[in-house]
Each structure stands twice: as C-alpha cells, then as structure tokens.
Write a protein that holds these residues in place. Structure first.
Motif, PDB file in Angstrom:
ATOM      1  N   PHE A 104       3.492   7.313   2.765  1.00  0.00           N
ATOM      2  CA  PHE A 104       2.682   7.666   3.792  1.00  0.00           C
ATOM      3  C   PHE A 104       1.478   6.695   3.450  1.00  0.00           C
ATOM      4  CE2 PHE A 104       4.520  11.666   4.792  1.00  0.00           C
ATOM      5  CZ  PHE A 104       4.774  11.512   6.133  1.00  0.00           C
ATOM      6  N   VAL A 105       0.908   6.295   4.534  1.00  0.00           N
ATOM      7  CA  VAL A 105      -0.581   5.547   4.238  1.00  0.00           C
ATOM      8  C   VAL A 105      -1.211   6.049   5.385  1.00  0.00           C
ATOM      9  CG1 VAL A 105       0.273   3.335   5.400  1.00  0.00           C
ATOM     10  CG2 VAL A 105      -1.984   3.332   3.954  1.00  0.00           C
ATOM     11  N   ARG A 106      -2.520   6.343   5.160  1.00  0.00           N
ATOM     12  CA  ARG A 106      -3.550   6.886   6.143  1.00  0.00           C
ATOM     13  C   ARG A 106      -4.144   5.733   7.055  1.00  0.00           C
ATOM     14  NH1 ARG A 106      -7.879  10.722   4.313  1.00  0.00           N
ATOM     15  NH2 ARG A 106      -9.114   9.071   3.719  1.00  0.00           N
ATOM     16  N   LEU A 107      -3.948   5.631   8.162  1.00  0.00           N
ATOM     17  CA  LEU A 107      -4.786   4.766   9.020  1.00  0.00           C
ATOM     18  C   LEU A 107      -6.117   5.045   9.229  1.00  0.00           C
ATOM     19  CD1 LEU A 107      -4.268   1.975  10.396  1.00  0.00           C
ATOM     20  CD2 LEU A 107      -3.668   3.251  12.378  1.00  0.00           C
ATOM     21  N   ASP A 108      -7.197   4.296   8.259  1.00  0.00           N
ATOM     22  CA  ASP A 108      -8.607   5.002   8.583  1.00  0.00           C
ATOM     23  C   ASP A 108      -9.404   3.827   9.542  1.00  0.00           C
ATOM     24  OD1 ASP A 108      -8.801   7.128   6.770  1.00  0.00           O
ATOM     25  OD2 ASP A 108      -8.854   5.966   5.233  1.00  0.00           O
ATOM     26  N   SER A 109      -8.838   2.717   9.790  1.00  0.00           N
ATOM     27  CA  SER A 109      -9.362   1.690  10.592  1.00  0.00           C
ATOM     28  C   SER A 109      -8.951   2.044  11.991  1.00  0.00           C
ATOM     29  CB  SER A 109      -9.176   0.231  10.253  1.00  0.00           C
ATOM     30  OG  SER A 109      -7.835   0.074  10.449  1.00  0.00           O
ATOM     31  N   VAL A 110      -9.642   1.080  13.044  1.00  0.00           N
ATOM     32  CA  VAL A 110      -9.098   1.067  14.275  1.00  0.00           C
ATOM     33  C   VAL A 110      -8.524  -0.154  14.781  1.00  0.00           C
ATOM     34  CG1 VAL A 110     -11.183   2.714  14.960  1.00  0.00           C
ATOM     35  CG2 VAL A 110     -11.485   0.251  15.014  1.00  0.00           C
ATOM     36  N   ASP A 111      -8.172  -0.625  13.675  1.00  0.00           N
ATOM     37  CA  ASP A 111      -7.275  -2.096  14.073  1.00  0.00           C
ATOM     38  C   ASP A 111      -6.149  -2.070  14.771  1.00  0.00           C
ATOM     39  OD1 ASP A 111      -9.411  -3.336  12.600  1.00  0.00           O
ATOM     40  OD2 ASP A 111      -8.020  -3.761  10.770  1.00  0.00           O
ATOM     41  N   LEU A 112      -5.442  -0.956  14.690  1.00  0.00           N
ATOM     42  CA  LEU A 112      -4.032  -0.605  15.767  1.00  0.00           C
ATOM     43  C   LEU A 112      -4.589   0.269  16.347  1.00  0.00           C
ATOM     44  CD1 LEU A 112      -1.519  -0.905  12.520  1.00  0.00           C
ATOM     45  CD2 LEU A 112      -2.075  -2.894  14.515  1.00  0.00           C
ATOM     46  N   ALA A 113      -5.598   0.740  17.306  1.00  0.00           N
ATOM     47  CA  ALA A 113      -5.755   1.844  17.892  1.00  0.00           C
ATOM     48  C   ALA A 113      -5.116   1.624  19.510  1.00  0.00           C
ATOM     49  CB  ALA A 113      -7.530   1.660  18.333  1.00  0.00           C
ATOM     50  N   LYS A 114      -4.486   0.610  19.585  1.00  0.00           N
ATOM     51  CA  LYS A 114      -3.778   0.450  20.878  1.00  0.00           C
ATOM     52  C   LYS A 114      -2.208   1.469  20.510  1.00  0.00           C
ATOM     53  CE  LYS A 114      -5.557  -3.429  23.094  1.00  0.00           C
ATOM     54  NZ  LYS A 114      -5.319  -4.781  23.686  1.00  0.00           N
ATOM     55  N   VAL A 115      -1.928   1.503  19.307  1.00  0.00           N
ATOM     56  CA  VAL A 115      -0.610   1.919  19.008  1.00  0.00           C
ATOM     57  C   VAL A 115      -0.684   3.240  18.240  1.00  0.00           C
ATOM     58  CG1 VAL A 115       1.325   1.291  17.631  1.00  0.00           C
ATOM     59  CG2 VAL A 115       0.117  -0.326  18.232  1.00  0.00           C
ATOM     60  N   TYR A 116      -1.472   3.489  17.460  1.00  0.00           N
ATOM     61  CA  TYR A 116      -1.680   4.461  16.529  1.00  0.00           C
ATOM     62  C   TYR A 116      -3.293   5.108  16.648  1.00  0.00           C
ATOM     63  CZ  TYR A 116       2.350   2.272  14.404  1.00  0.00           C
ATOM     64  OH  TYR A 116       3.407   1.547  14.140  1.00  0.00           O
ATOM     65  N   PRO A 117      -3.311   6.619  16.629  1.00  0.00           N
ATOM     66  CA  PRO A 117      -4.724   7.071  16.594  1.00  0.00           C
ATOM     67  C   PRO A 117      -5.064   7.031  15.101  1.00  0.00           C
ATOM     68  CG  PRO A 117      -2.956   8.809  16.297  1.00  0.00           C
ATOM     69  CD  PRO A 117      -2.152   7.680  16.624  1.00  0.00           C
ATOM     70  N   GLN A 118      -6.504   6.801  15.254  1.00  0.00           N
ATOM     71  CA  GLN A 118      -7.275   6.519  13.933  1.00  0.00           C
ATOM     72  C   GLN A 118      -7.118   7.987  12.960  1.00  0.00           C
ATOM     73  OE1 GLN A 118     -11.208   5.693  14.400  1.00  0.00           O
ATOM     74  NE2 GLN A 118     -11.619   5.195  11.972  1.00  0.00           N
ATOM     75  N   GLY A 119      -6.785   7.781  11.614  1.00  0.00           N
ATOM     76  CA  GLY A 119      -6.640   8.957  10.993  1.00  0.00           C
ATOM     77  C   GLY A 119      -5.154   9.359  10.702  1.00  0.00           C
ATOM     78  N   CYS A 120      -4.330   8.849  11.506  1.00  0.00           N
ATOM     79  CA  CYS A 120      -2.943   9.484  11.300  1.00  0.00           C
ATOM     80  C   CYS A 120      -2.256   8.951  10.278  1.00  0.00           C
ATOM     81  CB  CYS A 120      -2.229   8.905  12.549  1.00  0.00           C
ATOM     82  SG  CYS A 120      -1.679   7.195  12.612  1.00  0.00           S
ATOM     83  N   LEU A 121      -1.235   9.543   9.777  1.00  0.00           N
ATOM     84  CA  LEU A 121      -0.364   8.911   8.557  1.00  0.00           C
ATOM     85  C   LEU A 121       0.786   8.139   8.920  1.00  0.00           C
ATOM     86  CD1 LEU A 121      -0.212  12.418   6.526  1.00  0.00           C
ATOM     87  CD2 LEU A 121      -1.464  10.422   5.987  1.00  0.00           C
ATOM     88  N   LEU A 122       0.878   7.263   8.606  1.00  0.00           N
ATOM     89  CA  LEU A 122       2.010   6.024   8.666  1.00  0.00           C
ATOM     90  C   LEU A 122       3.004   6.242   7.708  1.00  0.00           C
ATOM     91  CD1 LEU A 122       0.087   2.973  10.047  1.00  0.00           C
ATOM     92  CD2 LEU A 122       1.048   4.886  11.618  1.00  0.00           C
ATOM     93  N   LEU A 123       4.325   6.289   7.941  1.00  0.00           N
ATOM     94  CA  LEU A 123       5.540   6.637   6.833  1.00  0.00           C
ATOM     95  C   LEU A 123       5.955   5.052   6.893  1.00  0.00           C
ATOM     96  CD1 LEU A 123       7.067   8.371   5.209  1.00  0.00           C
ATOM     97  CD2 LEU A 123       8.707   8.551   6.834  1.00  0.00           C
ATOM     98  N   ALA A 124       5.946   4.610   5.741  1.00  0.00           N
ATOM     99  CA  ALA A 124       6.388   3.244   5.491  1.00  0.00           C
ATOM    100  C   ALA A 124       7.708   3.202   4.459  1.00  0.00           C
ATOM    101  CB  ALA A 124       5.381   2.376   5.010  1.00  0.00           C
ATOM    102  N   ASP A 125       8.665   2.629   4.959  1.00  0.00           N
ATOM    103  CA  ASP A 125       9.990   2.462   4.187  1.00  0.00           C
ATOM    104  C   ASP A 125       9.763   1.380   3.378  1.00  0.00           C
ATOM    105  OD1 ASP A 125      12.579   2.173   3.257  1.00  0.00           O
ATOM    106  OD2 ASP A 125      13.423   3.258   5.198  1.00  0.00           O
TER     107      ASP A 125
END
Length: 221
Positions: free
Chosen positions: A129-150
């Motif tokens: 998991f990596v936490r998305l702290d920035s707003v760079d991908l705000a159109k796709v993911y909410p800020q602060g969410c956890l992204l699971l990367a394979d």
C-alpha cells in the motif's frame, strides 16, 4: 557486475541514498561508498545482513546478474516484514508506505500495515500500500486513500503506477508508454502538475495500482 556494482544497483532500485542505505545497514555512508566503489572488502556477515534486510538472494549480490525490481523487497521495518508474510498466507495484510522527502529526492517510507479484502489479496499477493497524500490524482482517488500496488503486474497504458524517476524521485501518476518514452501524468482538479515525458530508461516501476481504500484502514504493528 561485481558485488559493489550489484549493491549500488540494489540501493538505487529501492530509491535509497547512500546515507539511507547505510542507516538500514547500521554502517556509515562512507562504508557504503567504499563497498560500491570496490575500495573496501565486504564481510560475509554484511552480505548476509543485506540479504536479510532487503530480501535479496545471495547469488544476486555475488553473481554477475544484478537484482531487479522483481527480486527485491521494498525497504521495510520489521512490522512490515511480518505483514508481507501474512499477505503471502492469504490473510490480506500488506505493508503501507507514504512518499516522503529524503536527502536525494523522495522515497517510500514505511508507515504501518493495512488489510485488503481477501479476494484482492489472493489475486495480488506481491503488493504494498502507498498513501496518496497529494491532490495530483484527485479526479481519480480521494486524497489520503491507500493505493494497493502490485509489484508483479506489468503497467499498461492508462493505469496508475508507483515509480522511481532518475533513481531519486518517487511519484504516483498515470502511466502511458510509447516506443521509447513514458508519460507520467497527474489528474488533479486544480492546476495539475505538468506531465513528465521521459526516456524509458529513466523510469523504474515499483508497482501497478490495482485497488484503493480508505486511509484510516492503516493499523499499527
């Protein structure tokens, strides 16, 4: 490659500066520099420690083939190592990181551990998991969410990746590949950052995002 070059390749593959690698190995930065340049003999116990801390087969350190992204684990704390073990057993627990500033740029820094749904964990056991702290991908993911990367999934055009640029900058961006170039884009709501258009050799993919969930799902070790 000799062992010094393999260690340098491993360190860069993990996005660590010499100082950060030295800290995890409990040696000085100068010692790491001497290892990489071949100016110092590397004791067997240090080779074994590298193998243990970073999960690298000894053959990759001593042989002619340098470790690749698929061969190494992300730099993690003891709690994260336990979490990776649970993920491998199908319990759905993975290490969680954040993108943090380092001496040489930005890198993934261990936070704690987080759980993914069992069916997701079974399909993607080699993940983090990596936490998305920035707003760079705000159109796709909410800020602060956890992204699971394979770590084993090959990136495809339009997916989101966790990547290292120039062996020093860790980014989370949308991926688009051409013949010889990679475009890493943001999808922010306000003044998105400009696309990074890079030669493929400058980009190292750490993982392809396959799932996301709320950031509060991070749990202490």
């Amino acid at each position: 490659m000799d062992i010094g070059e393999n260690i340098r390749h491993l360190r860069q593959n993990l996005g660590l500066s010499q100082a950060e690698f030295a800290q995890r190995m409990d040696v000085t930065k100068e010692t790491v520099s001497r290892w990489e340049s071949g100016r110092s003999f590397i004791r067997r116990n240090n080779i074994e420690k590298i193998r243990t801390v970073f999960g690298v087969p000894v053959e990759h350190l001593l042989g002619e083939v340098a470790p690749t992204r698929q061969d190494v684990k992300l730099p993690v704390a003891d709690g994260a190592s336990r979490a990776e073990g649970k993920a491998a057993q199908g319990e759905g627990v993975f290490p969680a990181y954040k993108v943090d500033r380092s001496a040489s740029g930005t890198m993934l820094r261990y936070l704690a551990q987080a759980m993914a749904p069992a069916d997701v964990a079974q399909r993607h056991p080699a993940s983090f998991f990596v936490r998305l702290d920035s707003v760079d991908l705000a159109k796709v993911y909410p800020q602060g969410c956890l992204l699971l990367a394979d770590q084993r999934m090959r990136p495809y055009n339009g997916c989101t990746v966790v990547a290292i640029v120039d062996d020093s900058i860790t980014v989370i961006r949308r991926f688009q590949a051409g013949n010889n170039t990679v475009v890493l884009s943001t999808l922010g709501l306000k003044a998105p950052q400009p696309d990074l258009v890079l030669d493929k050799r400058r980009v190292r993919i750490l993982g392809t995002v396959v799932w996301f969930q709320a950031g509060h799902d991070v749990t202490p070790d």
